[in-house]
Design a protein around this motif. Structure first.
Motif, PDB file in Angstrom:
ATOM      1  N   SER A  20      83.211  77.019  51.837  1.00 27.17           N
ATOM      2  CA  SER A  20      83.083  78.327  51.187  1.00 27.17           C
ATOM      3  C   SER A  20      83.358  78.172  49.699  1.00 27.17           C
ATOM      4  O   SER A  20      83.904  77.168  49.257  1.00 27.17           O
ATOM      5  N   GLY A  21      82.970  79.173  48.936  1.00 24.36           N
ATOM      6  CA  GLY A  21      83.219  79.134  47.500  1.00 24.36           C
ATOM      7  C   GLY A  21      82.796  80.418  46.833  1.00 24.36           C
ATOM      8  O   GLY A  21      81.992  81.182  47.370  1.00 24.36           O
ATOM      9  N   GLU A  22      83.362  80.653  45.644  1.00 25.58           N
ATOM     10  CA  GLU A  22      83.119  81.892  44.916  1.00 25.58           C
ATOM     11  C   GLU A  22      82.312  81.630  43.649  1.00 25.58           C
ATOM     12  O   GLU A  22      82.429  80.566  43.029  1.00 25.58           O
ATOM     13  N   VAL A  23      81.522  82.611  43.270  1.00 26.53           N
ATOM     14  CA  VAL A  23      80.737  82.583  42.046  1.00 26.53           C
ATOM     15  C   VAL A  23      81.217  83.717  41.155  1.00 26.53           C
ATOM     16  O   VAL A  23      81.223  84.881  41.564  1.00 26.53           O
ATOM     17  N   GLU A  24      81.642  83.385  39.930  1.00 26.03           N
ATOM     18  CA  GLU A  24      82.149  84.400  39.017  1.00 26.03           C
ATOM     19  C   GLU A  24      80.994  85.169  38.372  1.00 26.03           C
ATOM     20  O   GLU A  24      79.846  84.701  38.322  1.00 26.03           O
ATOM     21  N   GLU A  25      81.337  86.338  37.847  1.00 26.64           N
ATOM     22  CA  GLU A  25      80.318  87.221  37.275  1.00 26.64           C
ATOM     23  C   GLU A  25      79.583  86.570  36.099  1.00 26.64           C
ATOM     24  O   GLU A  25      78.424  86.874  35.828  1.00 26.64           O
ATOM     25  N   ARG A  26      80.225  85.642  35.401  1.00 27.86           N
ATOM     26  CA  ARG A  26      79.563  85.030  34.246  1.00 27.86           C
ATOM     27  C   ARG A  26      78.369  84.156  34.657  1.00 27.86           C
ATOM     28  O   ARG A  26      77.512  83.835  33.833  1.00 27.86           O
ATOM     29  N   ILE A  47      76.286  85.069  37.046  1.00 24.14           N
ATOM     30  CA  ILE A  47      75.296  85.982  37.614  1.00 24.14           C
ATOM     31  C   ILE A  47      74.532  86.607  36.454  1.00 24.14           C
ATOM     32  O   ILE A  47      75.130  87.105  35.502  1.00 24.14           O
ATOM     33  N   SER A  48      73.207  86.583  36.520  1.00 25.88           N
ATOM     34  CA  SER A  48      72.414  87.105  35.406  1.00 25.88           C
ATOM     35  C   SER A  48      72.272  88.616  35.502  1.00 25.88           C
ATOM     36  O   SER A  48      72.355  89.202  36.587  1.00 25.88           O
ATOM     37  N   ILE A  49      72.054  89.235  34.362  1.00 30.73           N
ATOM     38  CA  ILE A  49      71.885  90.686  34.303  1.00 30.73           C
ATOM     39  C   ILE A  49      70.672  91.022  33.449  1.00 30.73           C
ATOM     40  O   ILE A  49      70.490  90.465  32.367  1.00 30.73           O
ATOM     41  N   SER A  50      69.826  91.906  33.944  1.00 27.92           N
ATOM     42  CA  SER A  50      68.652  92.345  33.194  1.00 27.92           C
ATOM     43  C   SER A  50      69.060  93.441  32.215  1.00 27.92           C
ATOM     44  O   SER A  50      69.945  94.245  32.487  1.00 27.92           O
ATOM     45  N   ARG A  51      68.392  93.450  31.085  1.00 27.27           N
ATOM     46  CA  ARG A  51      68.620  94.461  30.039  1.00 27.27           C
ATOM     47  C   ARG A  51      70.107  94.574  29.706  1.00 27.27           C
ATOM     48  O   ARG A  51      70.700  95.661  29.736  1.00 27.27           O
ATOM     49  N   PHE A  60      68.982 102.546  38.876  1.00 26.03           N
ATOM     50  CA  PHE A  60      69.379 101.968  40.160  1.00 26.03           C
ATOM     51  C   PHE A  60      68.563 100.701  40.433  1.00 26.03           C
ATOM     52  O   PHE A  60      68.220 100.389  41.561  1.00 26.03           O
ATOM     53  N   GLU A  61      68.256  99.960  39.347  1.00 28.09           N
ATOM     54  CA  GLU A  61      67.455  98.740  39.487  1.00 28.09           C
ATOM     55  C   GLU A  61      68.279  97.608  40.103  1.00 28.09           C
ATOM     56  O   GLU A  61      69.505  97.603  40.053  1.00 28.09           O
ATOM     57  N   TRP A  62      67.574  96.615  40.645  1.00 25.29           N
ATOM     58  CA  TRP A  62      68.219  95.371  41.068  1.00 25.29           C
ATOM     59  C   TRP A  62      68.489  94.548  39.804  1.00 25.29           C
ATOM     60  O   TRP A  62      67.896  93.506  39.573  1.00 25.29           O
ATOM     61  N   CYS A  63      69.385  95.022  38.991  1.00 24.54           N
ATOM     62  CA  CYS A  63      69.524  94.459  37.650  1.00 24.54           C
ATOM     63  C   CYS A  63      70.356  93.183  37.619  1.00 24.54           C
ATOM     64  O   CYS A  63      70.343  92.451  36.632  1.00 24.54           O
ATOM     65  N   THR A  64      71.089  92.893  38.686  1.00 28.57           N
ATOM     66  CA  THR A  64      71.961  91.729  38.723  1.00 28.57           C
ATOM     67  C   THR A  64      71.507  90.798  39.832  1.00 28.57           C
ATOM     68  O   THR A  64      71.401  91.205  40.984  1.00 28.57           O
ATOM     69  N   THR A  65      71.232  89.541  39.482  1.00 28.37           N
ATOM     70  CA  THR A  65      70.711  88.592  40.460  1.00 28.37           C
ATOM     71  C   THR A  65      71.387  87.237  40.333  1.00 28.37           C
ATOM     72  O   THR A  65      71.851  86.856  39.257  1.00 28.37           O
ATOM     73  N   PHE A  66      71.414  86.519  41.466  1.00 25.33           N
ATOM     74  CA  PHE A  66      71.944  85.162  41.494  1.00 25.33           C
ATOM     75  C   PHE A  66      71.043  84.334  42.399  1.00 25.33           C
ATOM     76  O   PHE A  66      70.928  84.613  43.598  1.00 25.33           O
ATOM     77  N   PRO A  67      70.356  83.288  41.858  1.00 26.77           N
ATOM     78  CA  PRO A  67      69.411  82.512  42.667  1.00 26.77           C
ATOM     79  C   PRO A  67      70.128  81.536  43.592  1.00 26.77           C
ATOM     80  O   PRO A  67      71.118  80.904  43.230  1.00 26.77           O
ATOM     81  N   MET A  68      69.577  81.393  44.782  1.00 28.31           N
ATOM     82  CA  MET A  68      70.183  80.504  45.771  1.00 28.31           C
ATOM     83  C   MET A  68      70.077  79.029  45.384  1.00 28.31           C
ATOM     84  O   MET A  68      70.829  78.194  45.896  1.00 28.31           O
ATOM     85  N   HIS A  69      69.164  78.683  44.485  1.00 25.00           N
ATOM     86  CA  HIS A  69      69.051  77.273  44.109  1.00 25.00           C
ATOM     87  C   HIS A  69      70.274  76.778  43.328  1.00 25.00           C
ATOM     88  O   HIS A  69      70.431  75.581  43.113  1.00 25.00           O
ATOM     89  N   LYS A  70      71.141  77.694  42.924  1.00 25.30           N
ATOM     90  CA  LYS A  70      72.356  77.279  42.220  1.00 25.30           C
ATOM     91  C   LYS A  70      73.503  76.939  43.164  1.00 25.30           C
ATOM     92  O   LYS A  70      74.602  76.609  42.727  1.00 25.30           O
ATOM     93  N   VAL A  71      73.245  77.060  44.466  1.00 21.59           N
ATOM     94  CA  VAL A  71      74.254  76.717  45.471  1.00 21.59           C
ATOM     95  C   VAL A  71      73.724  75.572  46.327  1.00 21.59           C
ATOM     96  O   VAL A  71      72.564  75.595  46.754  1.00 21.59           O
ATOM     97  N   GLU A  72      74.551  74.570  46.571  1.00 26.24           N
ATOM     98  CA  GLU A  72      74.162  73.449  47.430  1.00 26.24           C
ATOM     99  C   GLU A  72      74.547  73.796  48.865  1.00 26.24           C
ATOM    100  O   GLU A  72      75.679  73.587  49.298  1.00 26.24           O
ATOM    101  N   PHE A  73      73.611  74.391  49.607  1.00 23.28           N
ATOM    102  CA  PHE A  73      73.859  74.746  50.996  1.00 23.28           C
ATOM    103  C   PHE A  73      73.553  73.558  51.913  1.00 23.28           C
ATOM    104  O   PHE A  73      72.725  72.703  51.583  1.00 23.28           O
TER     105      PHE A  73
END
Length: 631
Positions: free
Chosen positions: A479-485, A487-491, A517-530
């Motif tokens: 398991s592991g955590e990803v900090e808000e920094r 995570i990308s944000i649009s606009r 109410f946009e999906w303005c915050t995203t985190f791609p799965m390719h940044k995690v080694e599953f």
């Protein structure tokens, strides 16, 4: 530029040329920034940033401060009218929309207000060629009974649009008989109406945004190209003032290889043959040295004047003139990637799109290795030529950019849940590439990586952090955590921002505003080694400042853009949330690297308003769940 001591014109010279298009705009950085260069290319942009009269000015200027597209909100602002008159705005699934709305085009008050505002803007700026009245840059067209009835009758959502714009244009003509009202035939309005015809002072701007750009519009078997061919022929029957907005770059990655040059001449020829008078070729307009930017802008200028100029002769001229002794090596790379793209795009299911990612399957890693060799030979060939050397080094940026971004996706993980992180030697390679790209950006000063400013800045920041990083082996965990920094944000600054928050675990959080109410915050799965094939659970640590109970606080989930389906998600109500941080389970599934986590503020209520003041995101967490059911 070479200069001559004498300039002689033969006394028998008698040459008259008529350009193929009245308005000719290669919307690329170098043309926009330099009026003298644009004049030398014989283009007459509607939007030169150097529009001195000695270069011809801007004969196709858009006036009234409206710009050329997406003017509904400017002409009837929701923030001014929605609270008192929600009926002015689009009804979607039975509800009037406030955020990301269009106009209700059958409402007589909407027509009255928009017409009044258009006339007021023309009075303030009466000398322009065009005045834009067009839909906002999203869907959400009105589905109220009156609008739906017209669109059904016309078999197109352009039905309500054209009837509305015709009415505005009729009123404008009485006071300004020479003014042209421009509107968009874009996305849901691209298909012409079945019955209604355009007034003579309305010019439609038909957009190719959905098309395949590896092959010409009239050659590609891709379904959107086929339907576009039908649409342009339908509009051409309606008007002699046809305007096309075409696309000639990858807007997601300006500086990655985008092999579309072989389609450019065919597109220009096809558009000319179908009666287009005004041609706008949108490229990387925000910065220099996008993929073959100089070549594409130059070719488009040539062909907008004369679409029949032979491609091979132009390519020979450009490569020698621009790259000097490096021309053979750059040309070898250029031909190789374009041949590969054409082979790949021969299938109707494999188009080249303007938002393609660095995973572009027509250019596998082995091709990038070949490409790097070509560019290195080119660099070596012009070491004694400072101008050509600069051009070659900046041209190589595209290949180095794609190599670095692919390496980062494969090895530079934010989180390792499966195996050891990248080896030290891989880190050294990535650091060298990142430093080289940053150095070239500093030298050129105006390189832009992506149309989205937040994405451009994030990539630069990540490269800078990569260069400064020390090797740090990480053992895999469950398991592991990803900090808000991370995570990308649009606009950024408009839809949300990174802020200090003493309630967050590390004192910092991402704050999402209630303006949307946009999906303005995203985190791609390719940044995690599953671990391949293993099941994981993702959760998010959130707190909510709420305005009222009974509304949606936020919504979050995992989306697969390839399959175009959600893999799971939540929509907690405000009464179930707190102003203190809490963990919320979002999804349990088997991850794929092309998927991404997303979160946005809650959707608006029936009154068109948000139920929250803000949503605060501290971090997201991934944990392996052995034996869990996939969702």
């Amino acid at each position: 530029m070479p200069r001559l001591d004498r300039f002689a014109v033969p006394d028998t010279l008698d040459d008259m040329q008529v350009p193929a298009f009245a308005m000719r705009e290669p919307f690329w950085w170098d043309v926009l920034q330099n009026g003298a260069f644009a004049a030398r290319l014989r283009v007459n942009s509607r939007s030169w940033r150097s529009n001195e009269a000695k270069y011809g000015g801007t004969p196709f200027r858009f006036g009234g401060g409206l710009g050329s597209c997406h003017t509904f909100n400017a002409l009837l602002p929701p923030e001014k009218y929605f609270d008192a008159h929600p009926e002015y705005f689009s009804m979607v699934k039975g509800k009037r929309m406030n955020g990301r709305t269009q106009l209700c085009l059958t409402n007589p008050d909407v027509l009255r207000i928009v017409t009044s505002n258009v006339l007021a803007r023309i009075r303030r700026d009466p000398g322009a060629k065009f005045y834009g009245v067009s839909q906002n840059d999203w869907y959400n067209y009105c589905e109220c009974p009156a609008c739906k009835a017209i669109d059904d009758e016309e078999e197109s959502h352009a039905g309500t649009m054209v009837r509305f714009v015709n009415a505005v244009a009729e009123a404008v003509e009485k006071e300004f008989p020479d003014a042209l009202i421009e509107t968009l035939a874009y996305q849901y309005t691209r298909k012409p109406p079945k019955k209604t015809r355009l007034r003579h002072n309305v010019i439609p701007c038909l957009c190719t945004i959905e098309c395949d750009f590896a092959q010409p519009i009239d050659v590609s078997p891709y379904k959107q190209n086929i339907s576009f061919r039908d649409d342009i022929r339908g509009w051409a029957k309606q008007t002699d003032l046809l305007y096309v907005w075409d696309y000639t770059t990858d807007f997601r990655h300006y500086t990655m290889p985008f092999p579309n040059v072989y389609a450019l001449q065919g597109n220009v020829k096809f558009l000319h043959a179908n009666g287009v008078k005004c041609l706008f070729e949108q490229g990387a307009y925000q910065g220099r040295h996008a993929d073959f930017a100089e070549l594409k802008a130059w070719l488009l200028a040539k062909w907008m004047w004369n679409p029949d100029l032979p491609m091979e002769e132009l390519l020979d001229d450009f490569f020698v003139g621009y790259y000097g002794k490096a021309a053979p090596f750059v040309r070898r790379y250029f031909e190789a990637i374009h041949r590969l793209q054409l082979m790949y795009s021969a299938s109707a299911t494999r188009p080249l799109r303007i938002f393609d990612d660095i995973t572009l399957p027509s250019l596998p890693d082995a091709v990038l290795d070949m490409a790097s060799d070509c560019w290195q030979q080119a660099i070596d060939a012009v070491q004694d030529d400072p101008v050509a050397s600069y051009n070659v080094r900046m041209g190589a940026f595209a290949v180095d950019y794609m190599r670095l971004e692919r390496m980062r996706r494969k090895g530079d993980k934010v989180l390792c849940l499966a195996r050891k992180s990248i080896a030290a030697q891989e880190l050294v390679k990535m650091q060298a590439l990142a430093k080289s790209l940053l150095d070239r950006m500093a030298e050129a000063k105006d390189i832009r990586l992506s149309e989205g400013g937040n994405i451009h800045e994030q990539r630069k920041r990540e490269w800078q952090e990569l260069v400064a990083r020390k090797p740090r082996p990480i053992s895999p965990t469950s398991s592991g955590e990803v900090e808000e920094r991370d995570i990308s944000i649009s606009r950024k600054g408009t839809w949300g921002d990174y802020v200090d928050d003493p309630k967050a675990a590390d004192g910092k959080a991402m704050k999402l505003y209630n303006s949307h109410f946009e999906w303005c915050t995203t985190f791609p799965m390719h940044k995690v080694e599953f671990e391949p094939g293993a099941t994981y659970k993702v959760r998010v640590r959130v707190r909510v400042d709420k305005l009222r109970d009974g509304g949606e606080a936020f919504w979050a989930g995992v989306y697969d853009p390839v399959a175009k389906v959600g893999r799971g998600g939540i929509q907690p109500r405000t009464e179930k949330t707190s102003s203190e941080y809490a963990w919320y389970d979002v999804c349990t599934w088997v991850p794929n690297e092309h998927e991404y986590f997303w979160i946005g503020p809650g959707r608006f209520g029936k009154d068109g308003k948000s139920s929250i003041k803000a949503v605060w995101i501290d971090k997201i967490d991934f944990a392996r769940v052995d034996g869990a059911a996939k969702k």
